[in-house]
Design an enzyme around this catalytic site. Sequence first.
Site, short mmCIF file in Angstrom:
data_model
loop_
_atom_site.label_atom_id
_atom_site.label_comp_id
_atom_site.label_asym_id
_atom_site.label_seq_id
_atom_site.Cartn_x
_atom_site.Cartn_y
_atom_site.Cartn_z
N ASN A 109 -60.86 40.31 25.48
CA ASN A 109 -60.32 39.42 24.43
C ASN A 109 -58.88 39.76 24.02
O ASN A 109 -58.37 39.19 23.07
CB ASN A 109 -61.23 39.47 23.19
CG ASN A 109 -61.32 40.87 22.61
OD1 ASN A 109 -61.01 41.84 23.28
ND2 ASN A 109 -61.74 40.96 21.36
N ILE A 153 -64.79 45.50 27.10
CA ILE A 153 -65.66 44.65 27.92
C ILE A 153 -65.51 43.18 27.53
O ILE A 153 -65.78 42.30 28.31
CB ILE A 153 -67.14 45.08 27.84
CG1 ILE A 153 -67.73 44.79 26.45
CG2 ILE A 153 -67.31 46.53 28.20
CD1 ILE A 153 -69.24 44.79 26.47
N SER A 154 -65.04 42.92 26.32
CA SER A 154 -64.94 41.53 25.86
C SER A 154 -63.81 40.76 26.54
O SER A 154 -63.82 39.54 26.54
CB SER A 154 -64.69 41.49 24.35
OG SER A 154 -65.56 42.34 23.69
N ASP A 158 -62.93 43.56 55.30
CA ASP A 158 -61.73 44.42 55.39
C ASP A 158 -60.61 44.01 54.44
O ASP A 158 -59.65 44.75 54.28
CB ASP A 158 -61.13 44.35 56.80
CG ASP A 158 -62.07 44.86 57.86
OD1 ASP A 158 -63.08 45.45 57.48
OD2 ASP A 158 -61.78 44.66 59.04
N GLY A 177 -60.89 35.46 63.55
CA GLY A 177 -61.37 34.90 64.81
C GLY A 177 -62.01 33.54 64.56
O GLY A 177 -61.65 32.54 65.21
P1 ADP Z 1 -64.30 37.13 62.92
O1 ADP Z 1 -64.37 35.70 62.54
O2 ADP Z 1 -65.10 37.97 61.99
O3 ADP Z 1 -62.89 37.58 63.12
P2 ADP Z 1 -64.70 36.95 65.82
O4 ADP Z 1 -63.31 37.31 66.17
O5 ADP Z 1 -65.78 37.55 66.64
O6 ADP Z 1 -65.07 37.31 64.31
O7 ADP Z 1 -64.83 35.38 65.89
C1 ADP Z 1 -66.05 34.72 65.65
C2 ADP Z 1 -66.27 33.56 66.61
O8 ADP Z 1 -65.22 32.60 66.46
C3 ADP Z 1 -66.24 33.94 68.07
O9 ADP Z 1 -67.47 34.45 68.51
C4 ADP Z 1 -65.91 32.62 68.74
O10 ADP Z 1 -67.06 31.83 68.88
C5 ADP Z 1 -64.99 31.95 67.72
N1 ADP Z 1 -63.61 32.13 68.16
C6 ADP Z 1 -62.79 33.17 67.93
N2 ADP Z 1 -61.58 32.98 68.50
C7 ADP Z 1 -61.62 31.79 69.09
C8 ADP Z 1 -60.69 31.01 69.86
N3 ADP Z 1 -59.46 31.43 70.12
N4 ADP Z 1 -61.10 29.81 70.33
C9 ADP Z 1 -62.34 29.36 70.07
N5 ADP Z 1 -63.26 30.04 69.38
C10 ADP Z 1 -62.93 31.23 68.89
#
Ligand code: ADP
Length: 805
Positions: A572, A569-570, A203, A157
């Site tokens: 080597n 653990i080394s 993840d 995201g």
């Molecule tokens: P992650 O990065 O862990 O996948 P999120 O999906 O919640 O978490 O994304 C984090 C933040 O990134 C969101 O709260 C938002 O501010 C920003 N974000 C995510 N997708 C978009 C998008 N399509 N356009 C603009 N900002 C975005």
Amino acid sequence: MKIAVLTSGGDSAGMNAVVRGVVRIGIVKGCETWVVREGYEGLVRGNEENVQQPPYDNIPASKDVTIADPGFLKTLRFGDGTLLRDGTFDHHYGRSLKGRYIIRVGWDDVRGYLPQGGTLIGTARSKAFRTHEGRLKAAFNMIKEGIDALVVCGGDGSLTGADVFRSEWPGLVAELHASGKITEAQATQHGHLKIVGLVGSIDNDMSMTDLTIGAPTALHRICEAIDSINSTAASHKRAFVLEVMGRHCGWLALMAGVAGGADFIFIPERPPEAGRWQEKMCEAISRHRSVGKRKTIVIIAEGAHDSSLAPIKADDVKEVLSETLGLDTRVTTLGHTQRGGRPCYYDRVLPTLQAVEAVDALLEANPDTPSYMIGISENKITRVPLMEAVELTRNVAKAISEKDFAKAMSLRDPEFAETLDGFFHTSWLMKEPYLPIQKRLRVAFMHVGAPAGGMNAATRAAVRYCLYQGHTPLAVYNGFNGLLDDNITPLTWLGVDNWMARGGSELGTNRTLPSTNIGQVASKFQEHDINALMLIGGFEAFTSLVELEEAREAYPPLCVPVVHLPATISNNVPVTEYSLGSDTSLNALVDACDAIKQSAAASRSRVFVVETQGGRCGYIATMGALATGACIVYTPEDGTNLDMLRQDVKYMRRRYGIDKKGKAEGRLIIRSEAASSVYTTEVITKMFKEEGGALFDSRMVSLGHTLQGNIPSPIDRTRAVRLSLKSMHFIEEQAEQLAKLPWKQRWTHKGADAVITIQGTKVKWVGVKEMVEQADIKNRRGKTQWWTKYKQMVEMLVAREQLVN
Ligand code: ADP
């Protein structure tokens, strides 16, 4: 260049190491460095009009310290180490952080960041940033501070957000200029946004990178939980259903299943058949119980479902186990414990190396280059087009939603499929073995040399595989001495059940080589009808392999496949990038060093000279130094001399001279035990004590055998399974080849002996001849070693060059 770094989305261990890495390498490369608090939300909020950045230019240089580059000195003195500790934003350089989200930071502001979990600069989910208005504000806030280069660490995201921001940037700048918020000069100067993404996600769900920042630590937390649950489950004969994170990605569930020795797992990429999984699971588990197993562990990914996409929840599994099998079943949802805590070794080194690459990518960026995501592939840090990686990641979720599970699997890296195969072979108890009787072998297992984490896990996996196929697994206790004493017994499926999490060597191990009495060794091979041998150990195991190969011609009973699985653990053993035990050992080192460093803060400024094992290989020392933020590392490869020591003293004196008066600081020096026979740990410690004068004291610490670790790390356990299965495949292949040859040709047949190595993401076997060519026998290590270049990185991250010259 002015670089800002932010962390966004779900937090993960290792994010602080990213911030530290970007800030330090940024400064070393001549950039001005900033952090943005609270992810994109901080960018949107920016800095209130009336608040000012700290008075960077007025920082007086210390009287005690004179260095060539006063500019650099200012950056060092600028950070006072009080920024953003413990999640509070109280003050920075004596000023309140209220109303300030985009903050100029210096070198020592990120001191102490490596061992901290989560993200100290804060993260958030920002609704505002998803809107055009929000991004317009964000652009304005950045331009106001003169920043146009951004490092974003977050999940898919956050990286999508980064790409949207970059592609919109020219439009945003034009809009801000048209509305008179920025000047013509600002619009021209900041016409292009440079952005680079680092994947922080527990993840491990991002495509085009083998590992994401935070995933290894999450796996550590899960394995700790499984290890504790195992004991209570066995005490009460209970079943436990453990839910772990992972919506579209079963990486955590799979790795935990393998590392924890689970009975059954549910992952989204390989869903069980709708309507039949209940029966299949009960069959597997009741078979385990029928041979006397007292406990049952089922691991389920948060996003698990069956082949018709109907969700499978932990409670559904519990119901089946209770009702159908009558087991006393409990559900444990690990939830947020998985996110947090101290980063493990890997989550310190990976983000550090990726941060260095991120700064380089920004410095090299131009309007024509795409936004990059920094990944890791084949054990090398990579740059890949950010949007391509996000797109591919989405395709996995899409393939799953379209029930194209084969495609979902194909989009994961090859290690994923191999580990899944490993899980089946090591957890499944067959009613009838797979192979016909004439293909079944008697395979002997032996540990050679010093114990290393993962030796037992590897043996367990191979034993389980043998039983799956129909081979007879034979334990040879106490190495070659045990073989000569007939200390040999068959191993059983249940007998090795708890070996995944056991440290040390269950078979017993020593350094005796077969050449001690090769004729007798051969006769024992014959007497016990040994058709193949797996040697698990370090350089002694490798030497044993070479000796056994050389003796084939003279001793026909030795004409069987022999395989060496590197465990030391080394680290080597030539050719292989990793040997079992090295990850466990580095984790033990990191734990010890965190505690050691902390003790200084409670007393007085102190340099700790920490001695590590590792023979004539500086792997543990070098990588340990990188993971603990040590200032100096002494390795056998580079040796130690007076010129070096003089510079090191100079460095330390200057470094302590810059520290805030009255604040005790601990610093680490890591020294391989064999770095020099003259400048020993004791000599070096005394030297620093003498030269430290009123500035600092020094103490020596020898980590000795603590480096063998207690419980093997999850990475060593999963590696053990992959290496072990590859070893068994090699043995089976070679046994078949040998069986086709007339007797006499078997004696001279080359190729039935090999070492199983990790090269990049692949597990490959390498013949003895090639191994010997690659070996520096005198120094007991490889002629080339992939990690030696990182010593320079250790020095860069403590500004050695700037302070010494
Ligand atoms: P992650 O990065 O862990 O996948 P999120 O999906 O919640 O978490 O994304 C984090 C933040 O990134 C969101 O709260 C938002 O501010 C920003 N974000 C995510 N997708 C978009 C998008 N399509 N356009 C603009 N900002 C975005």
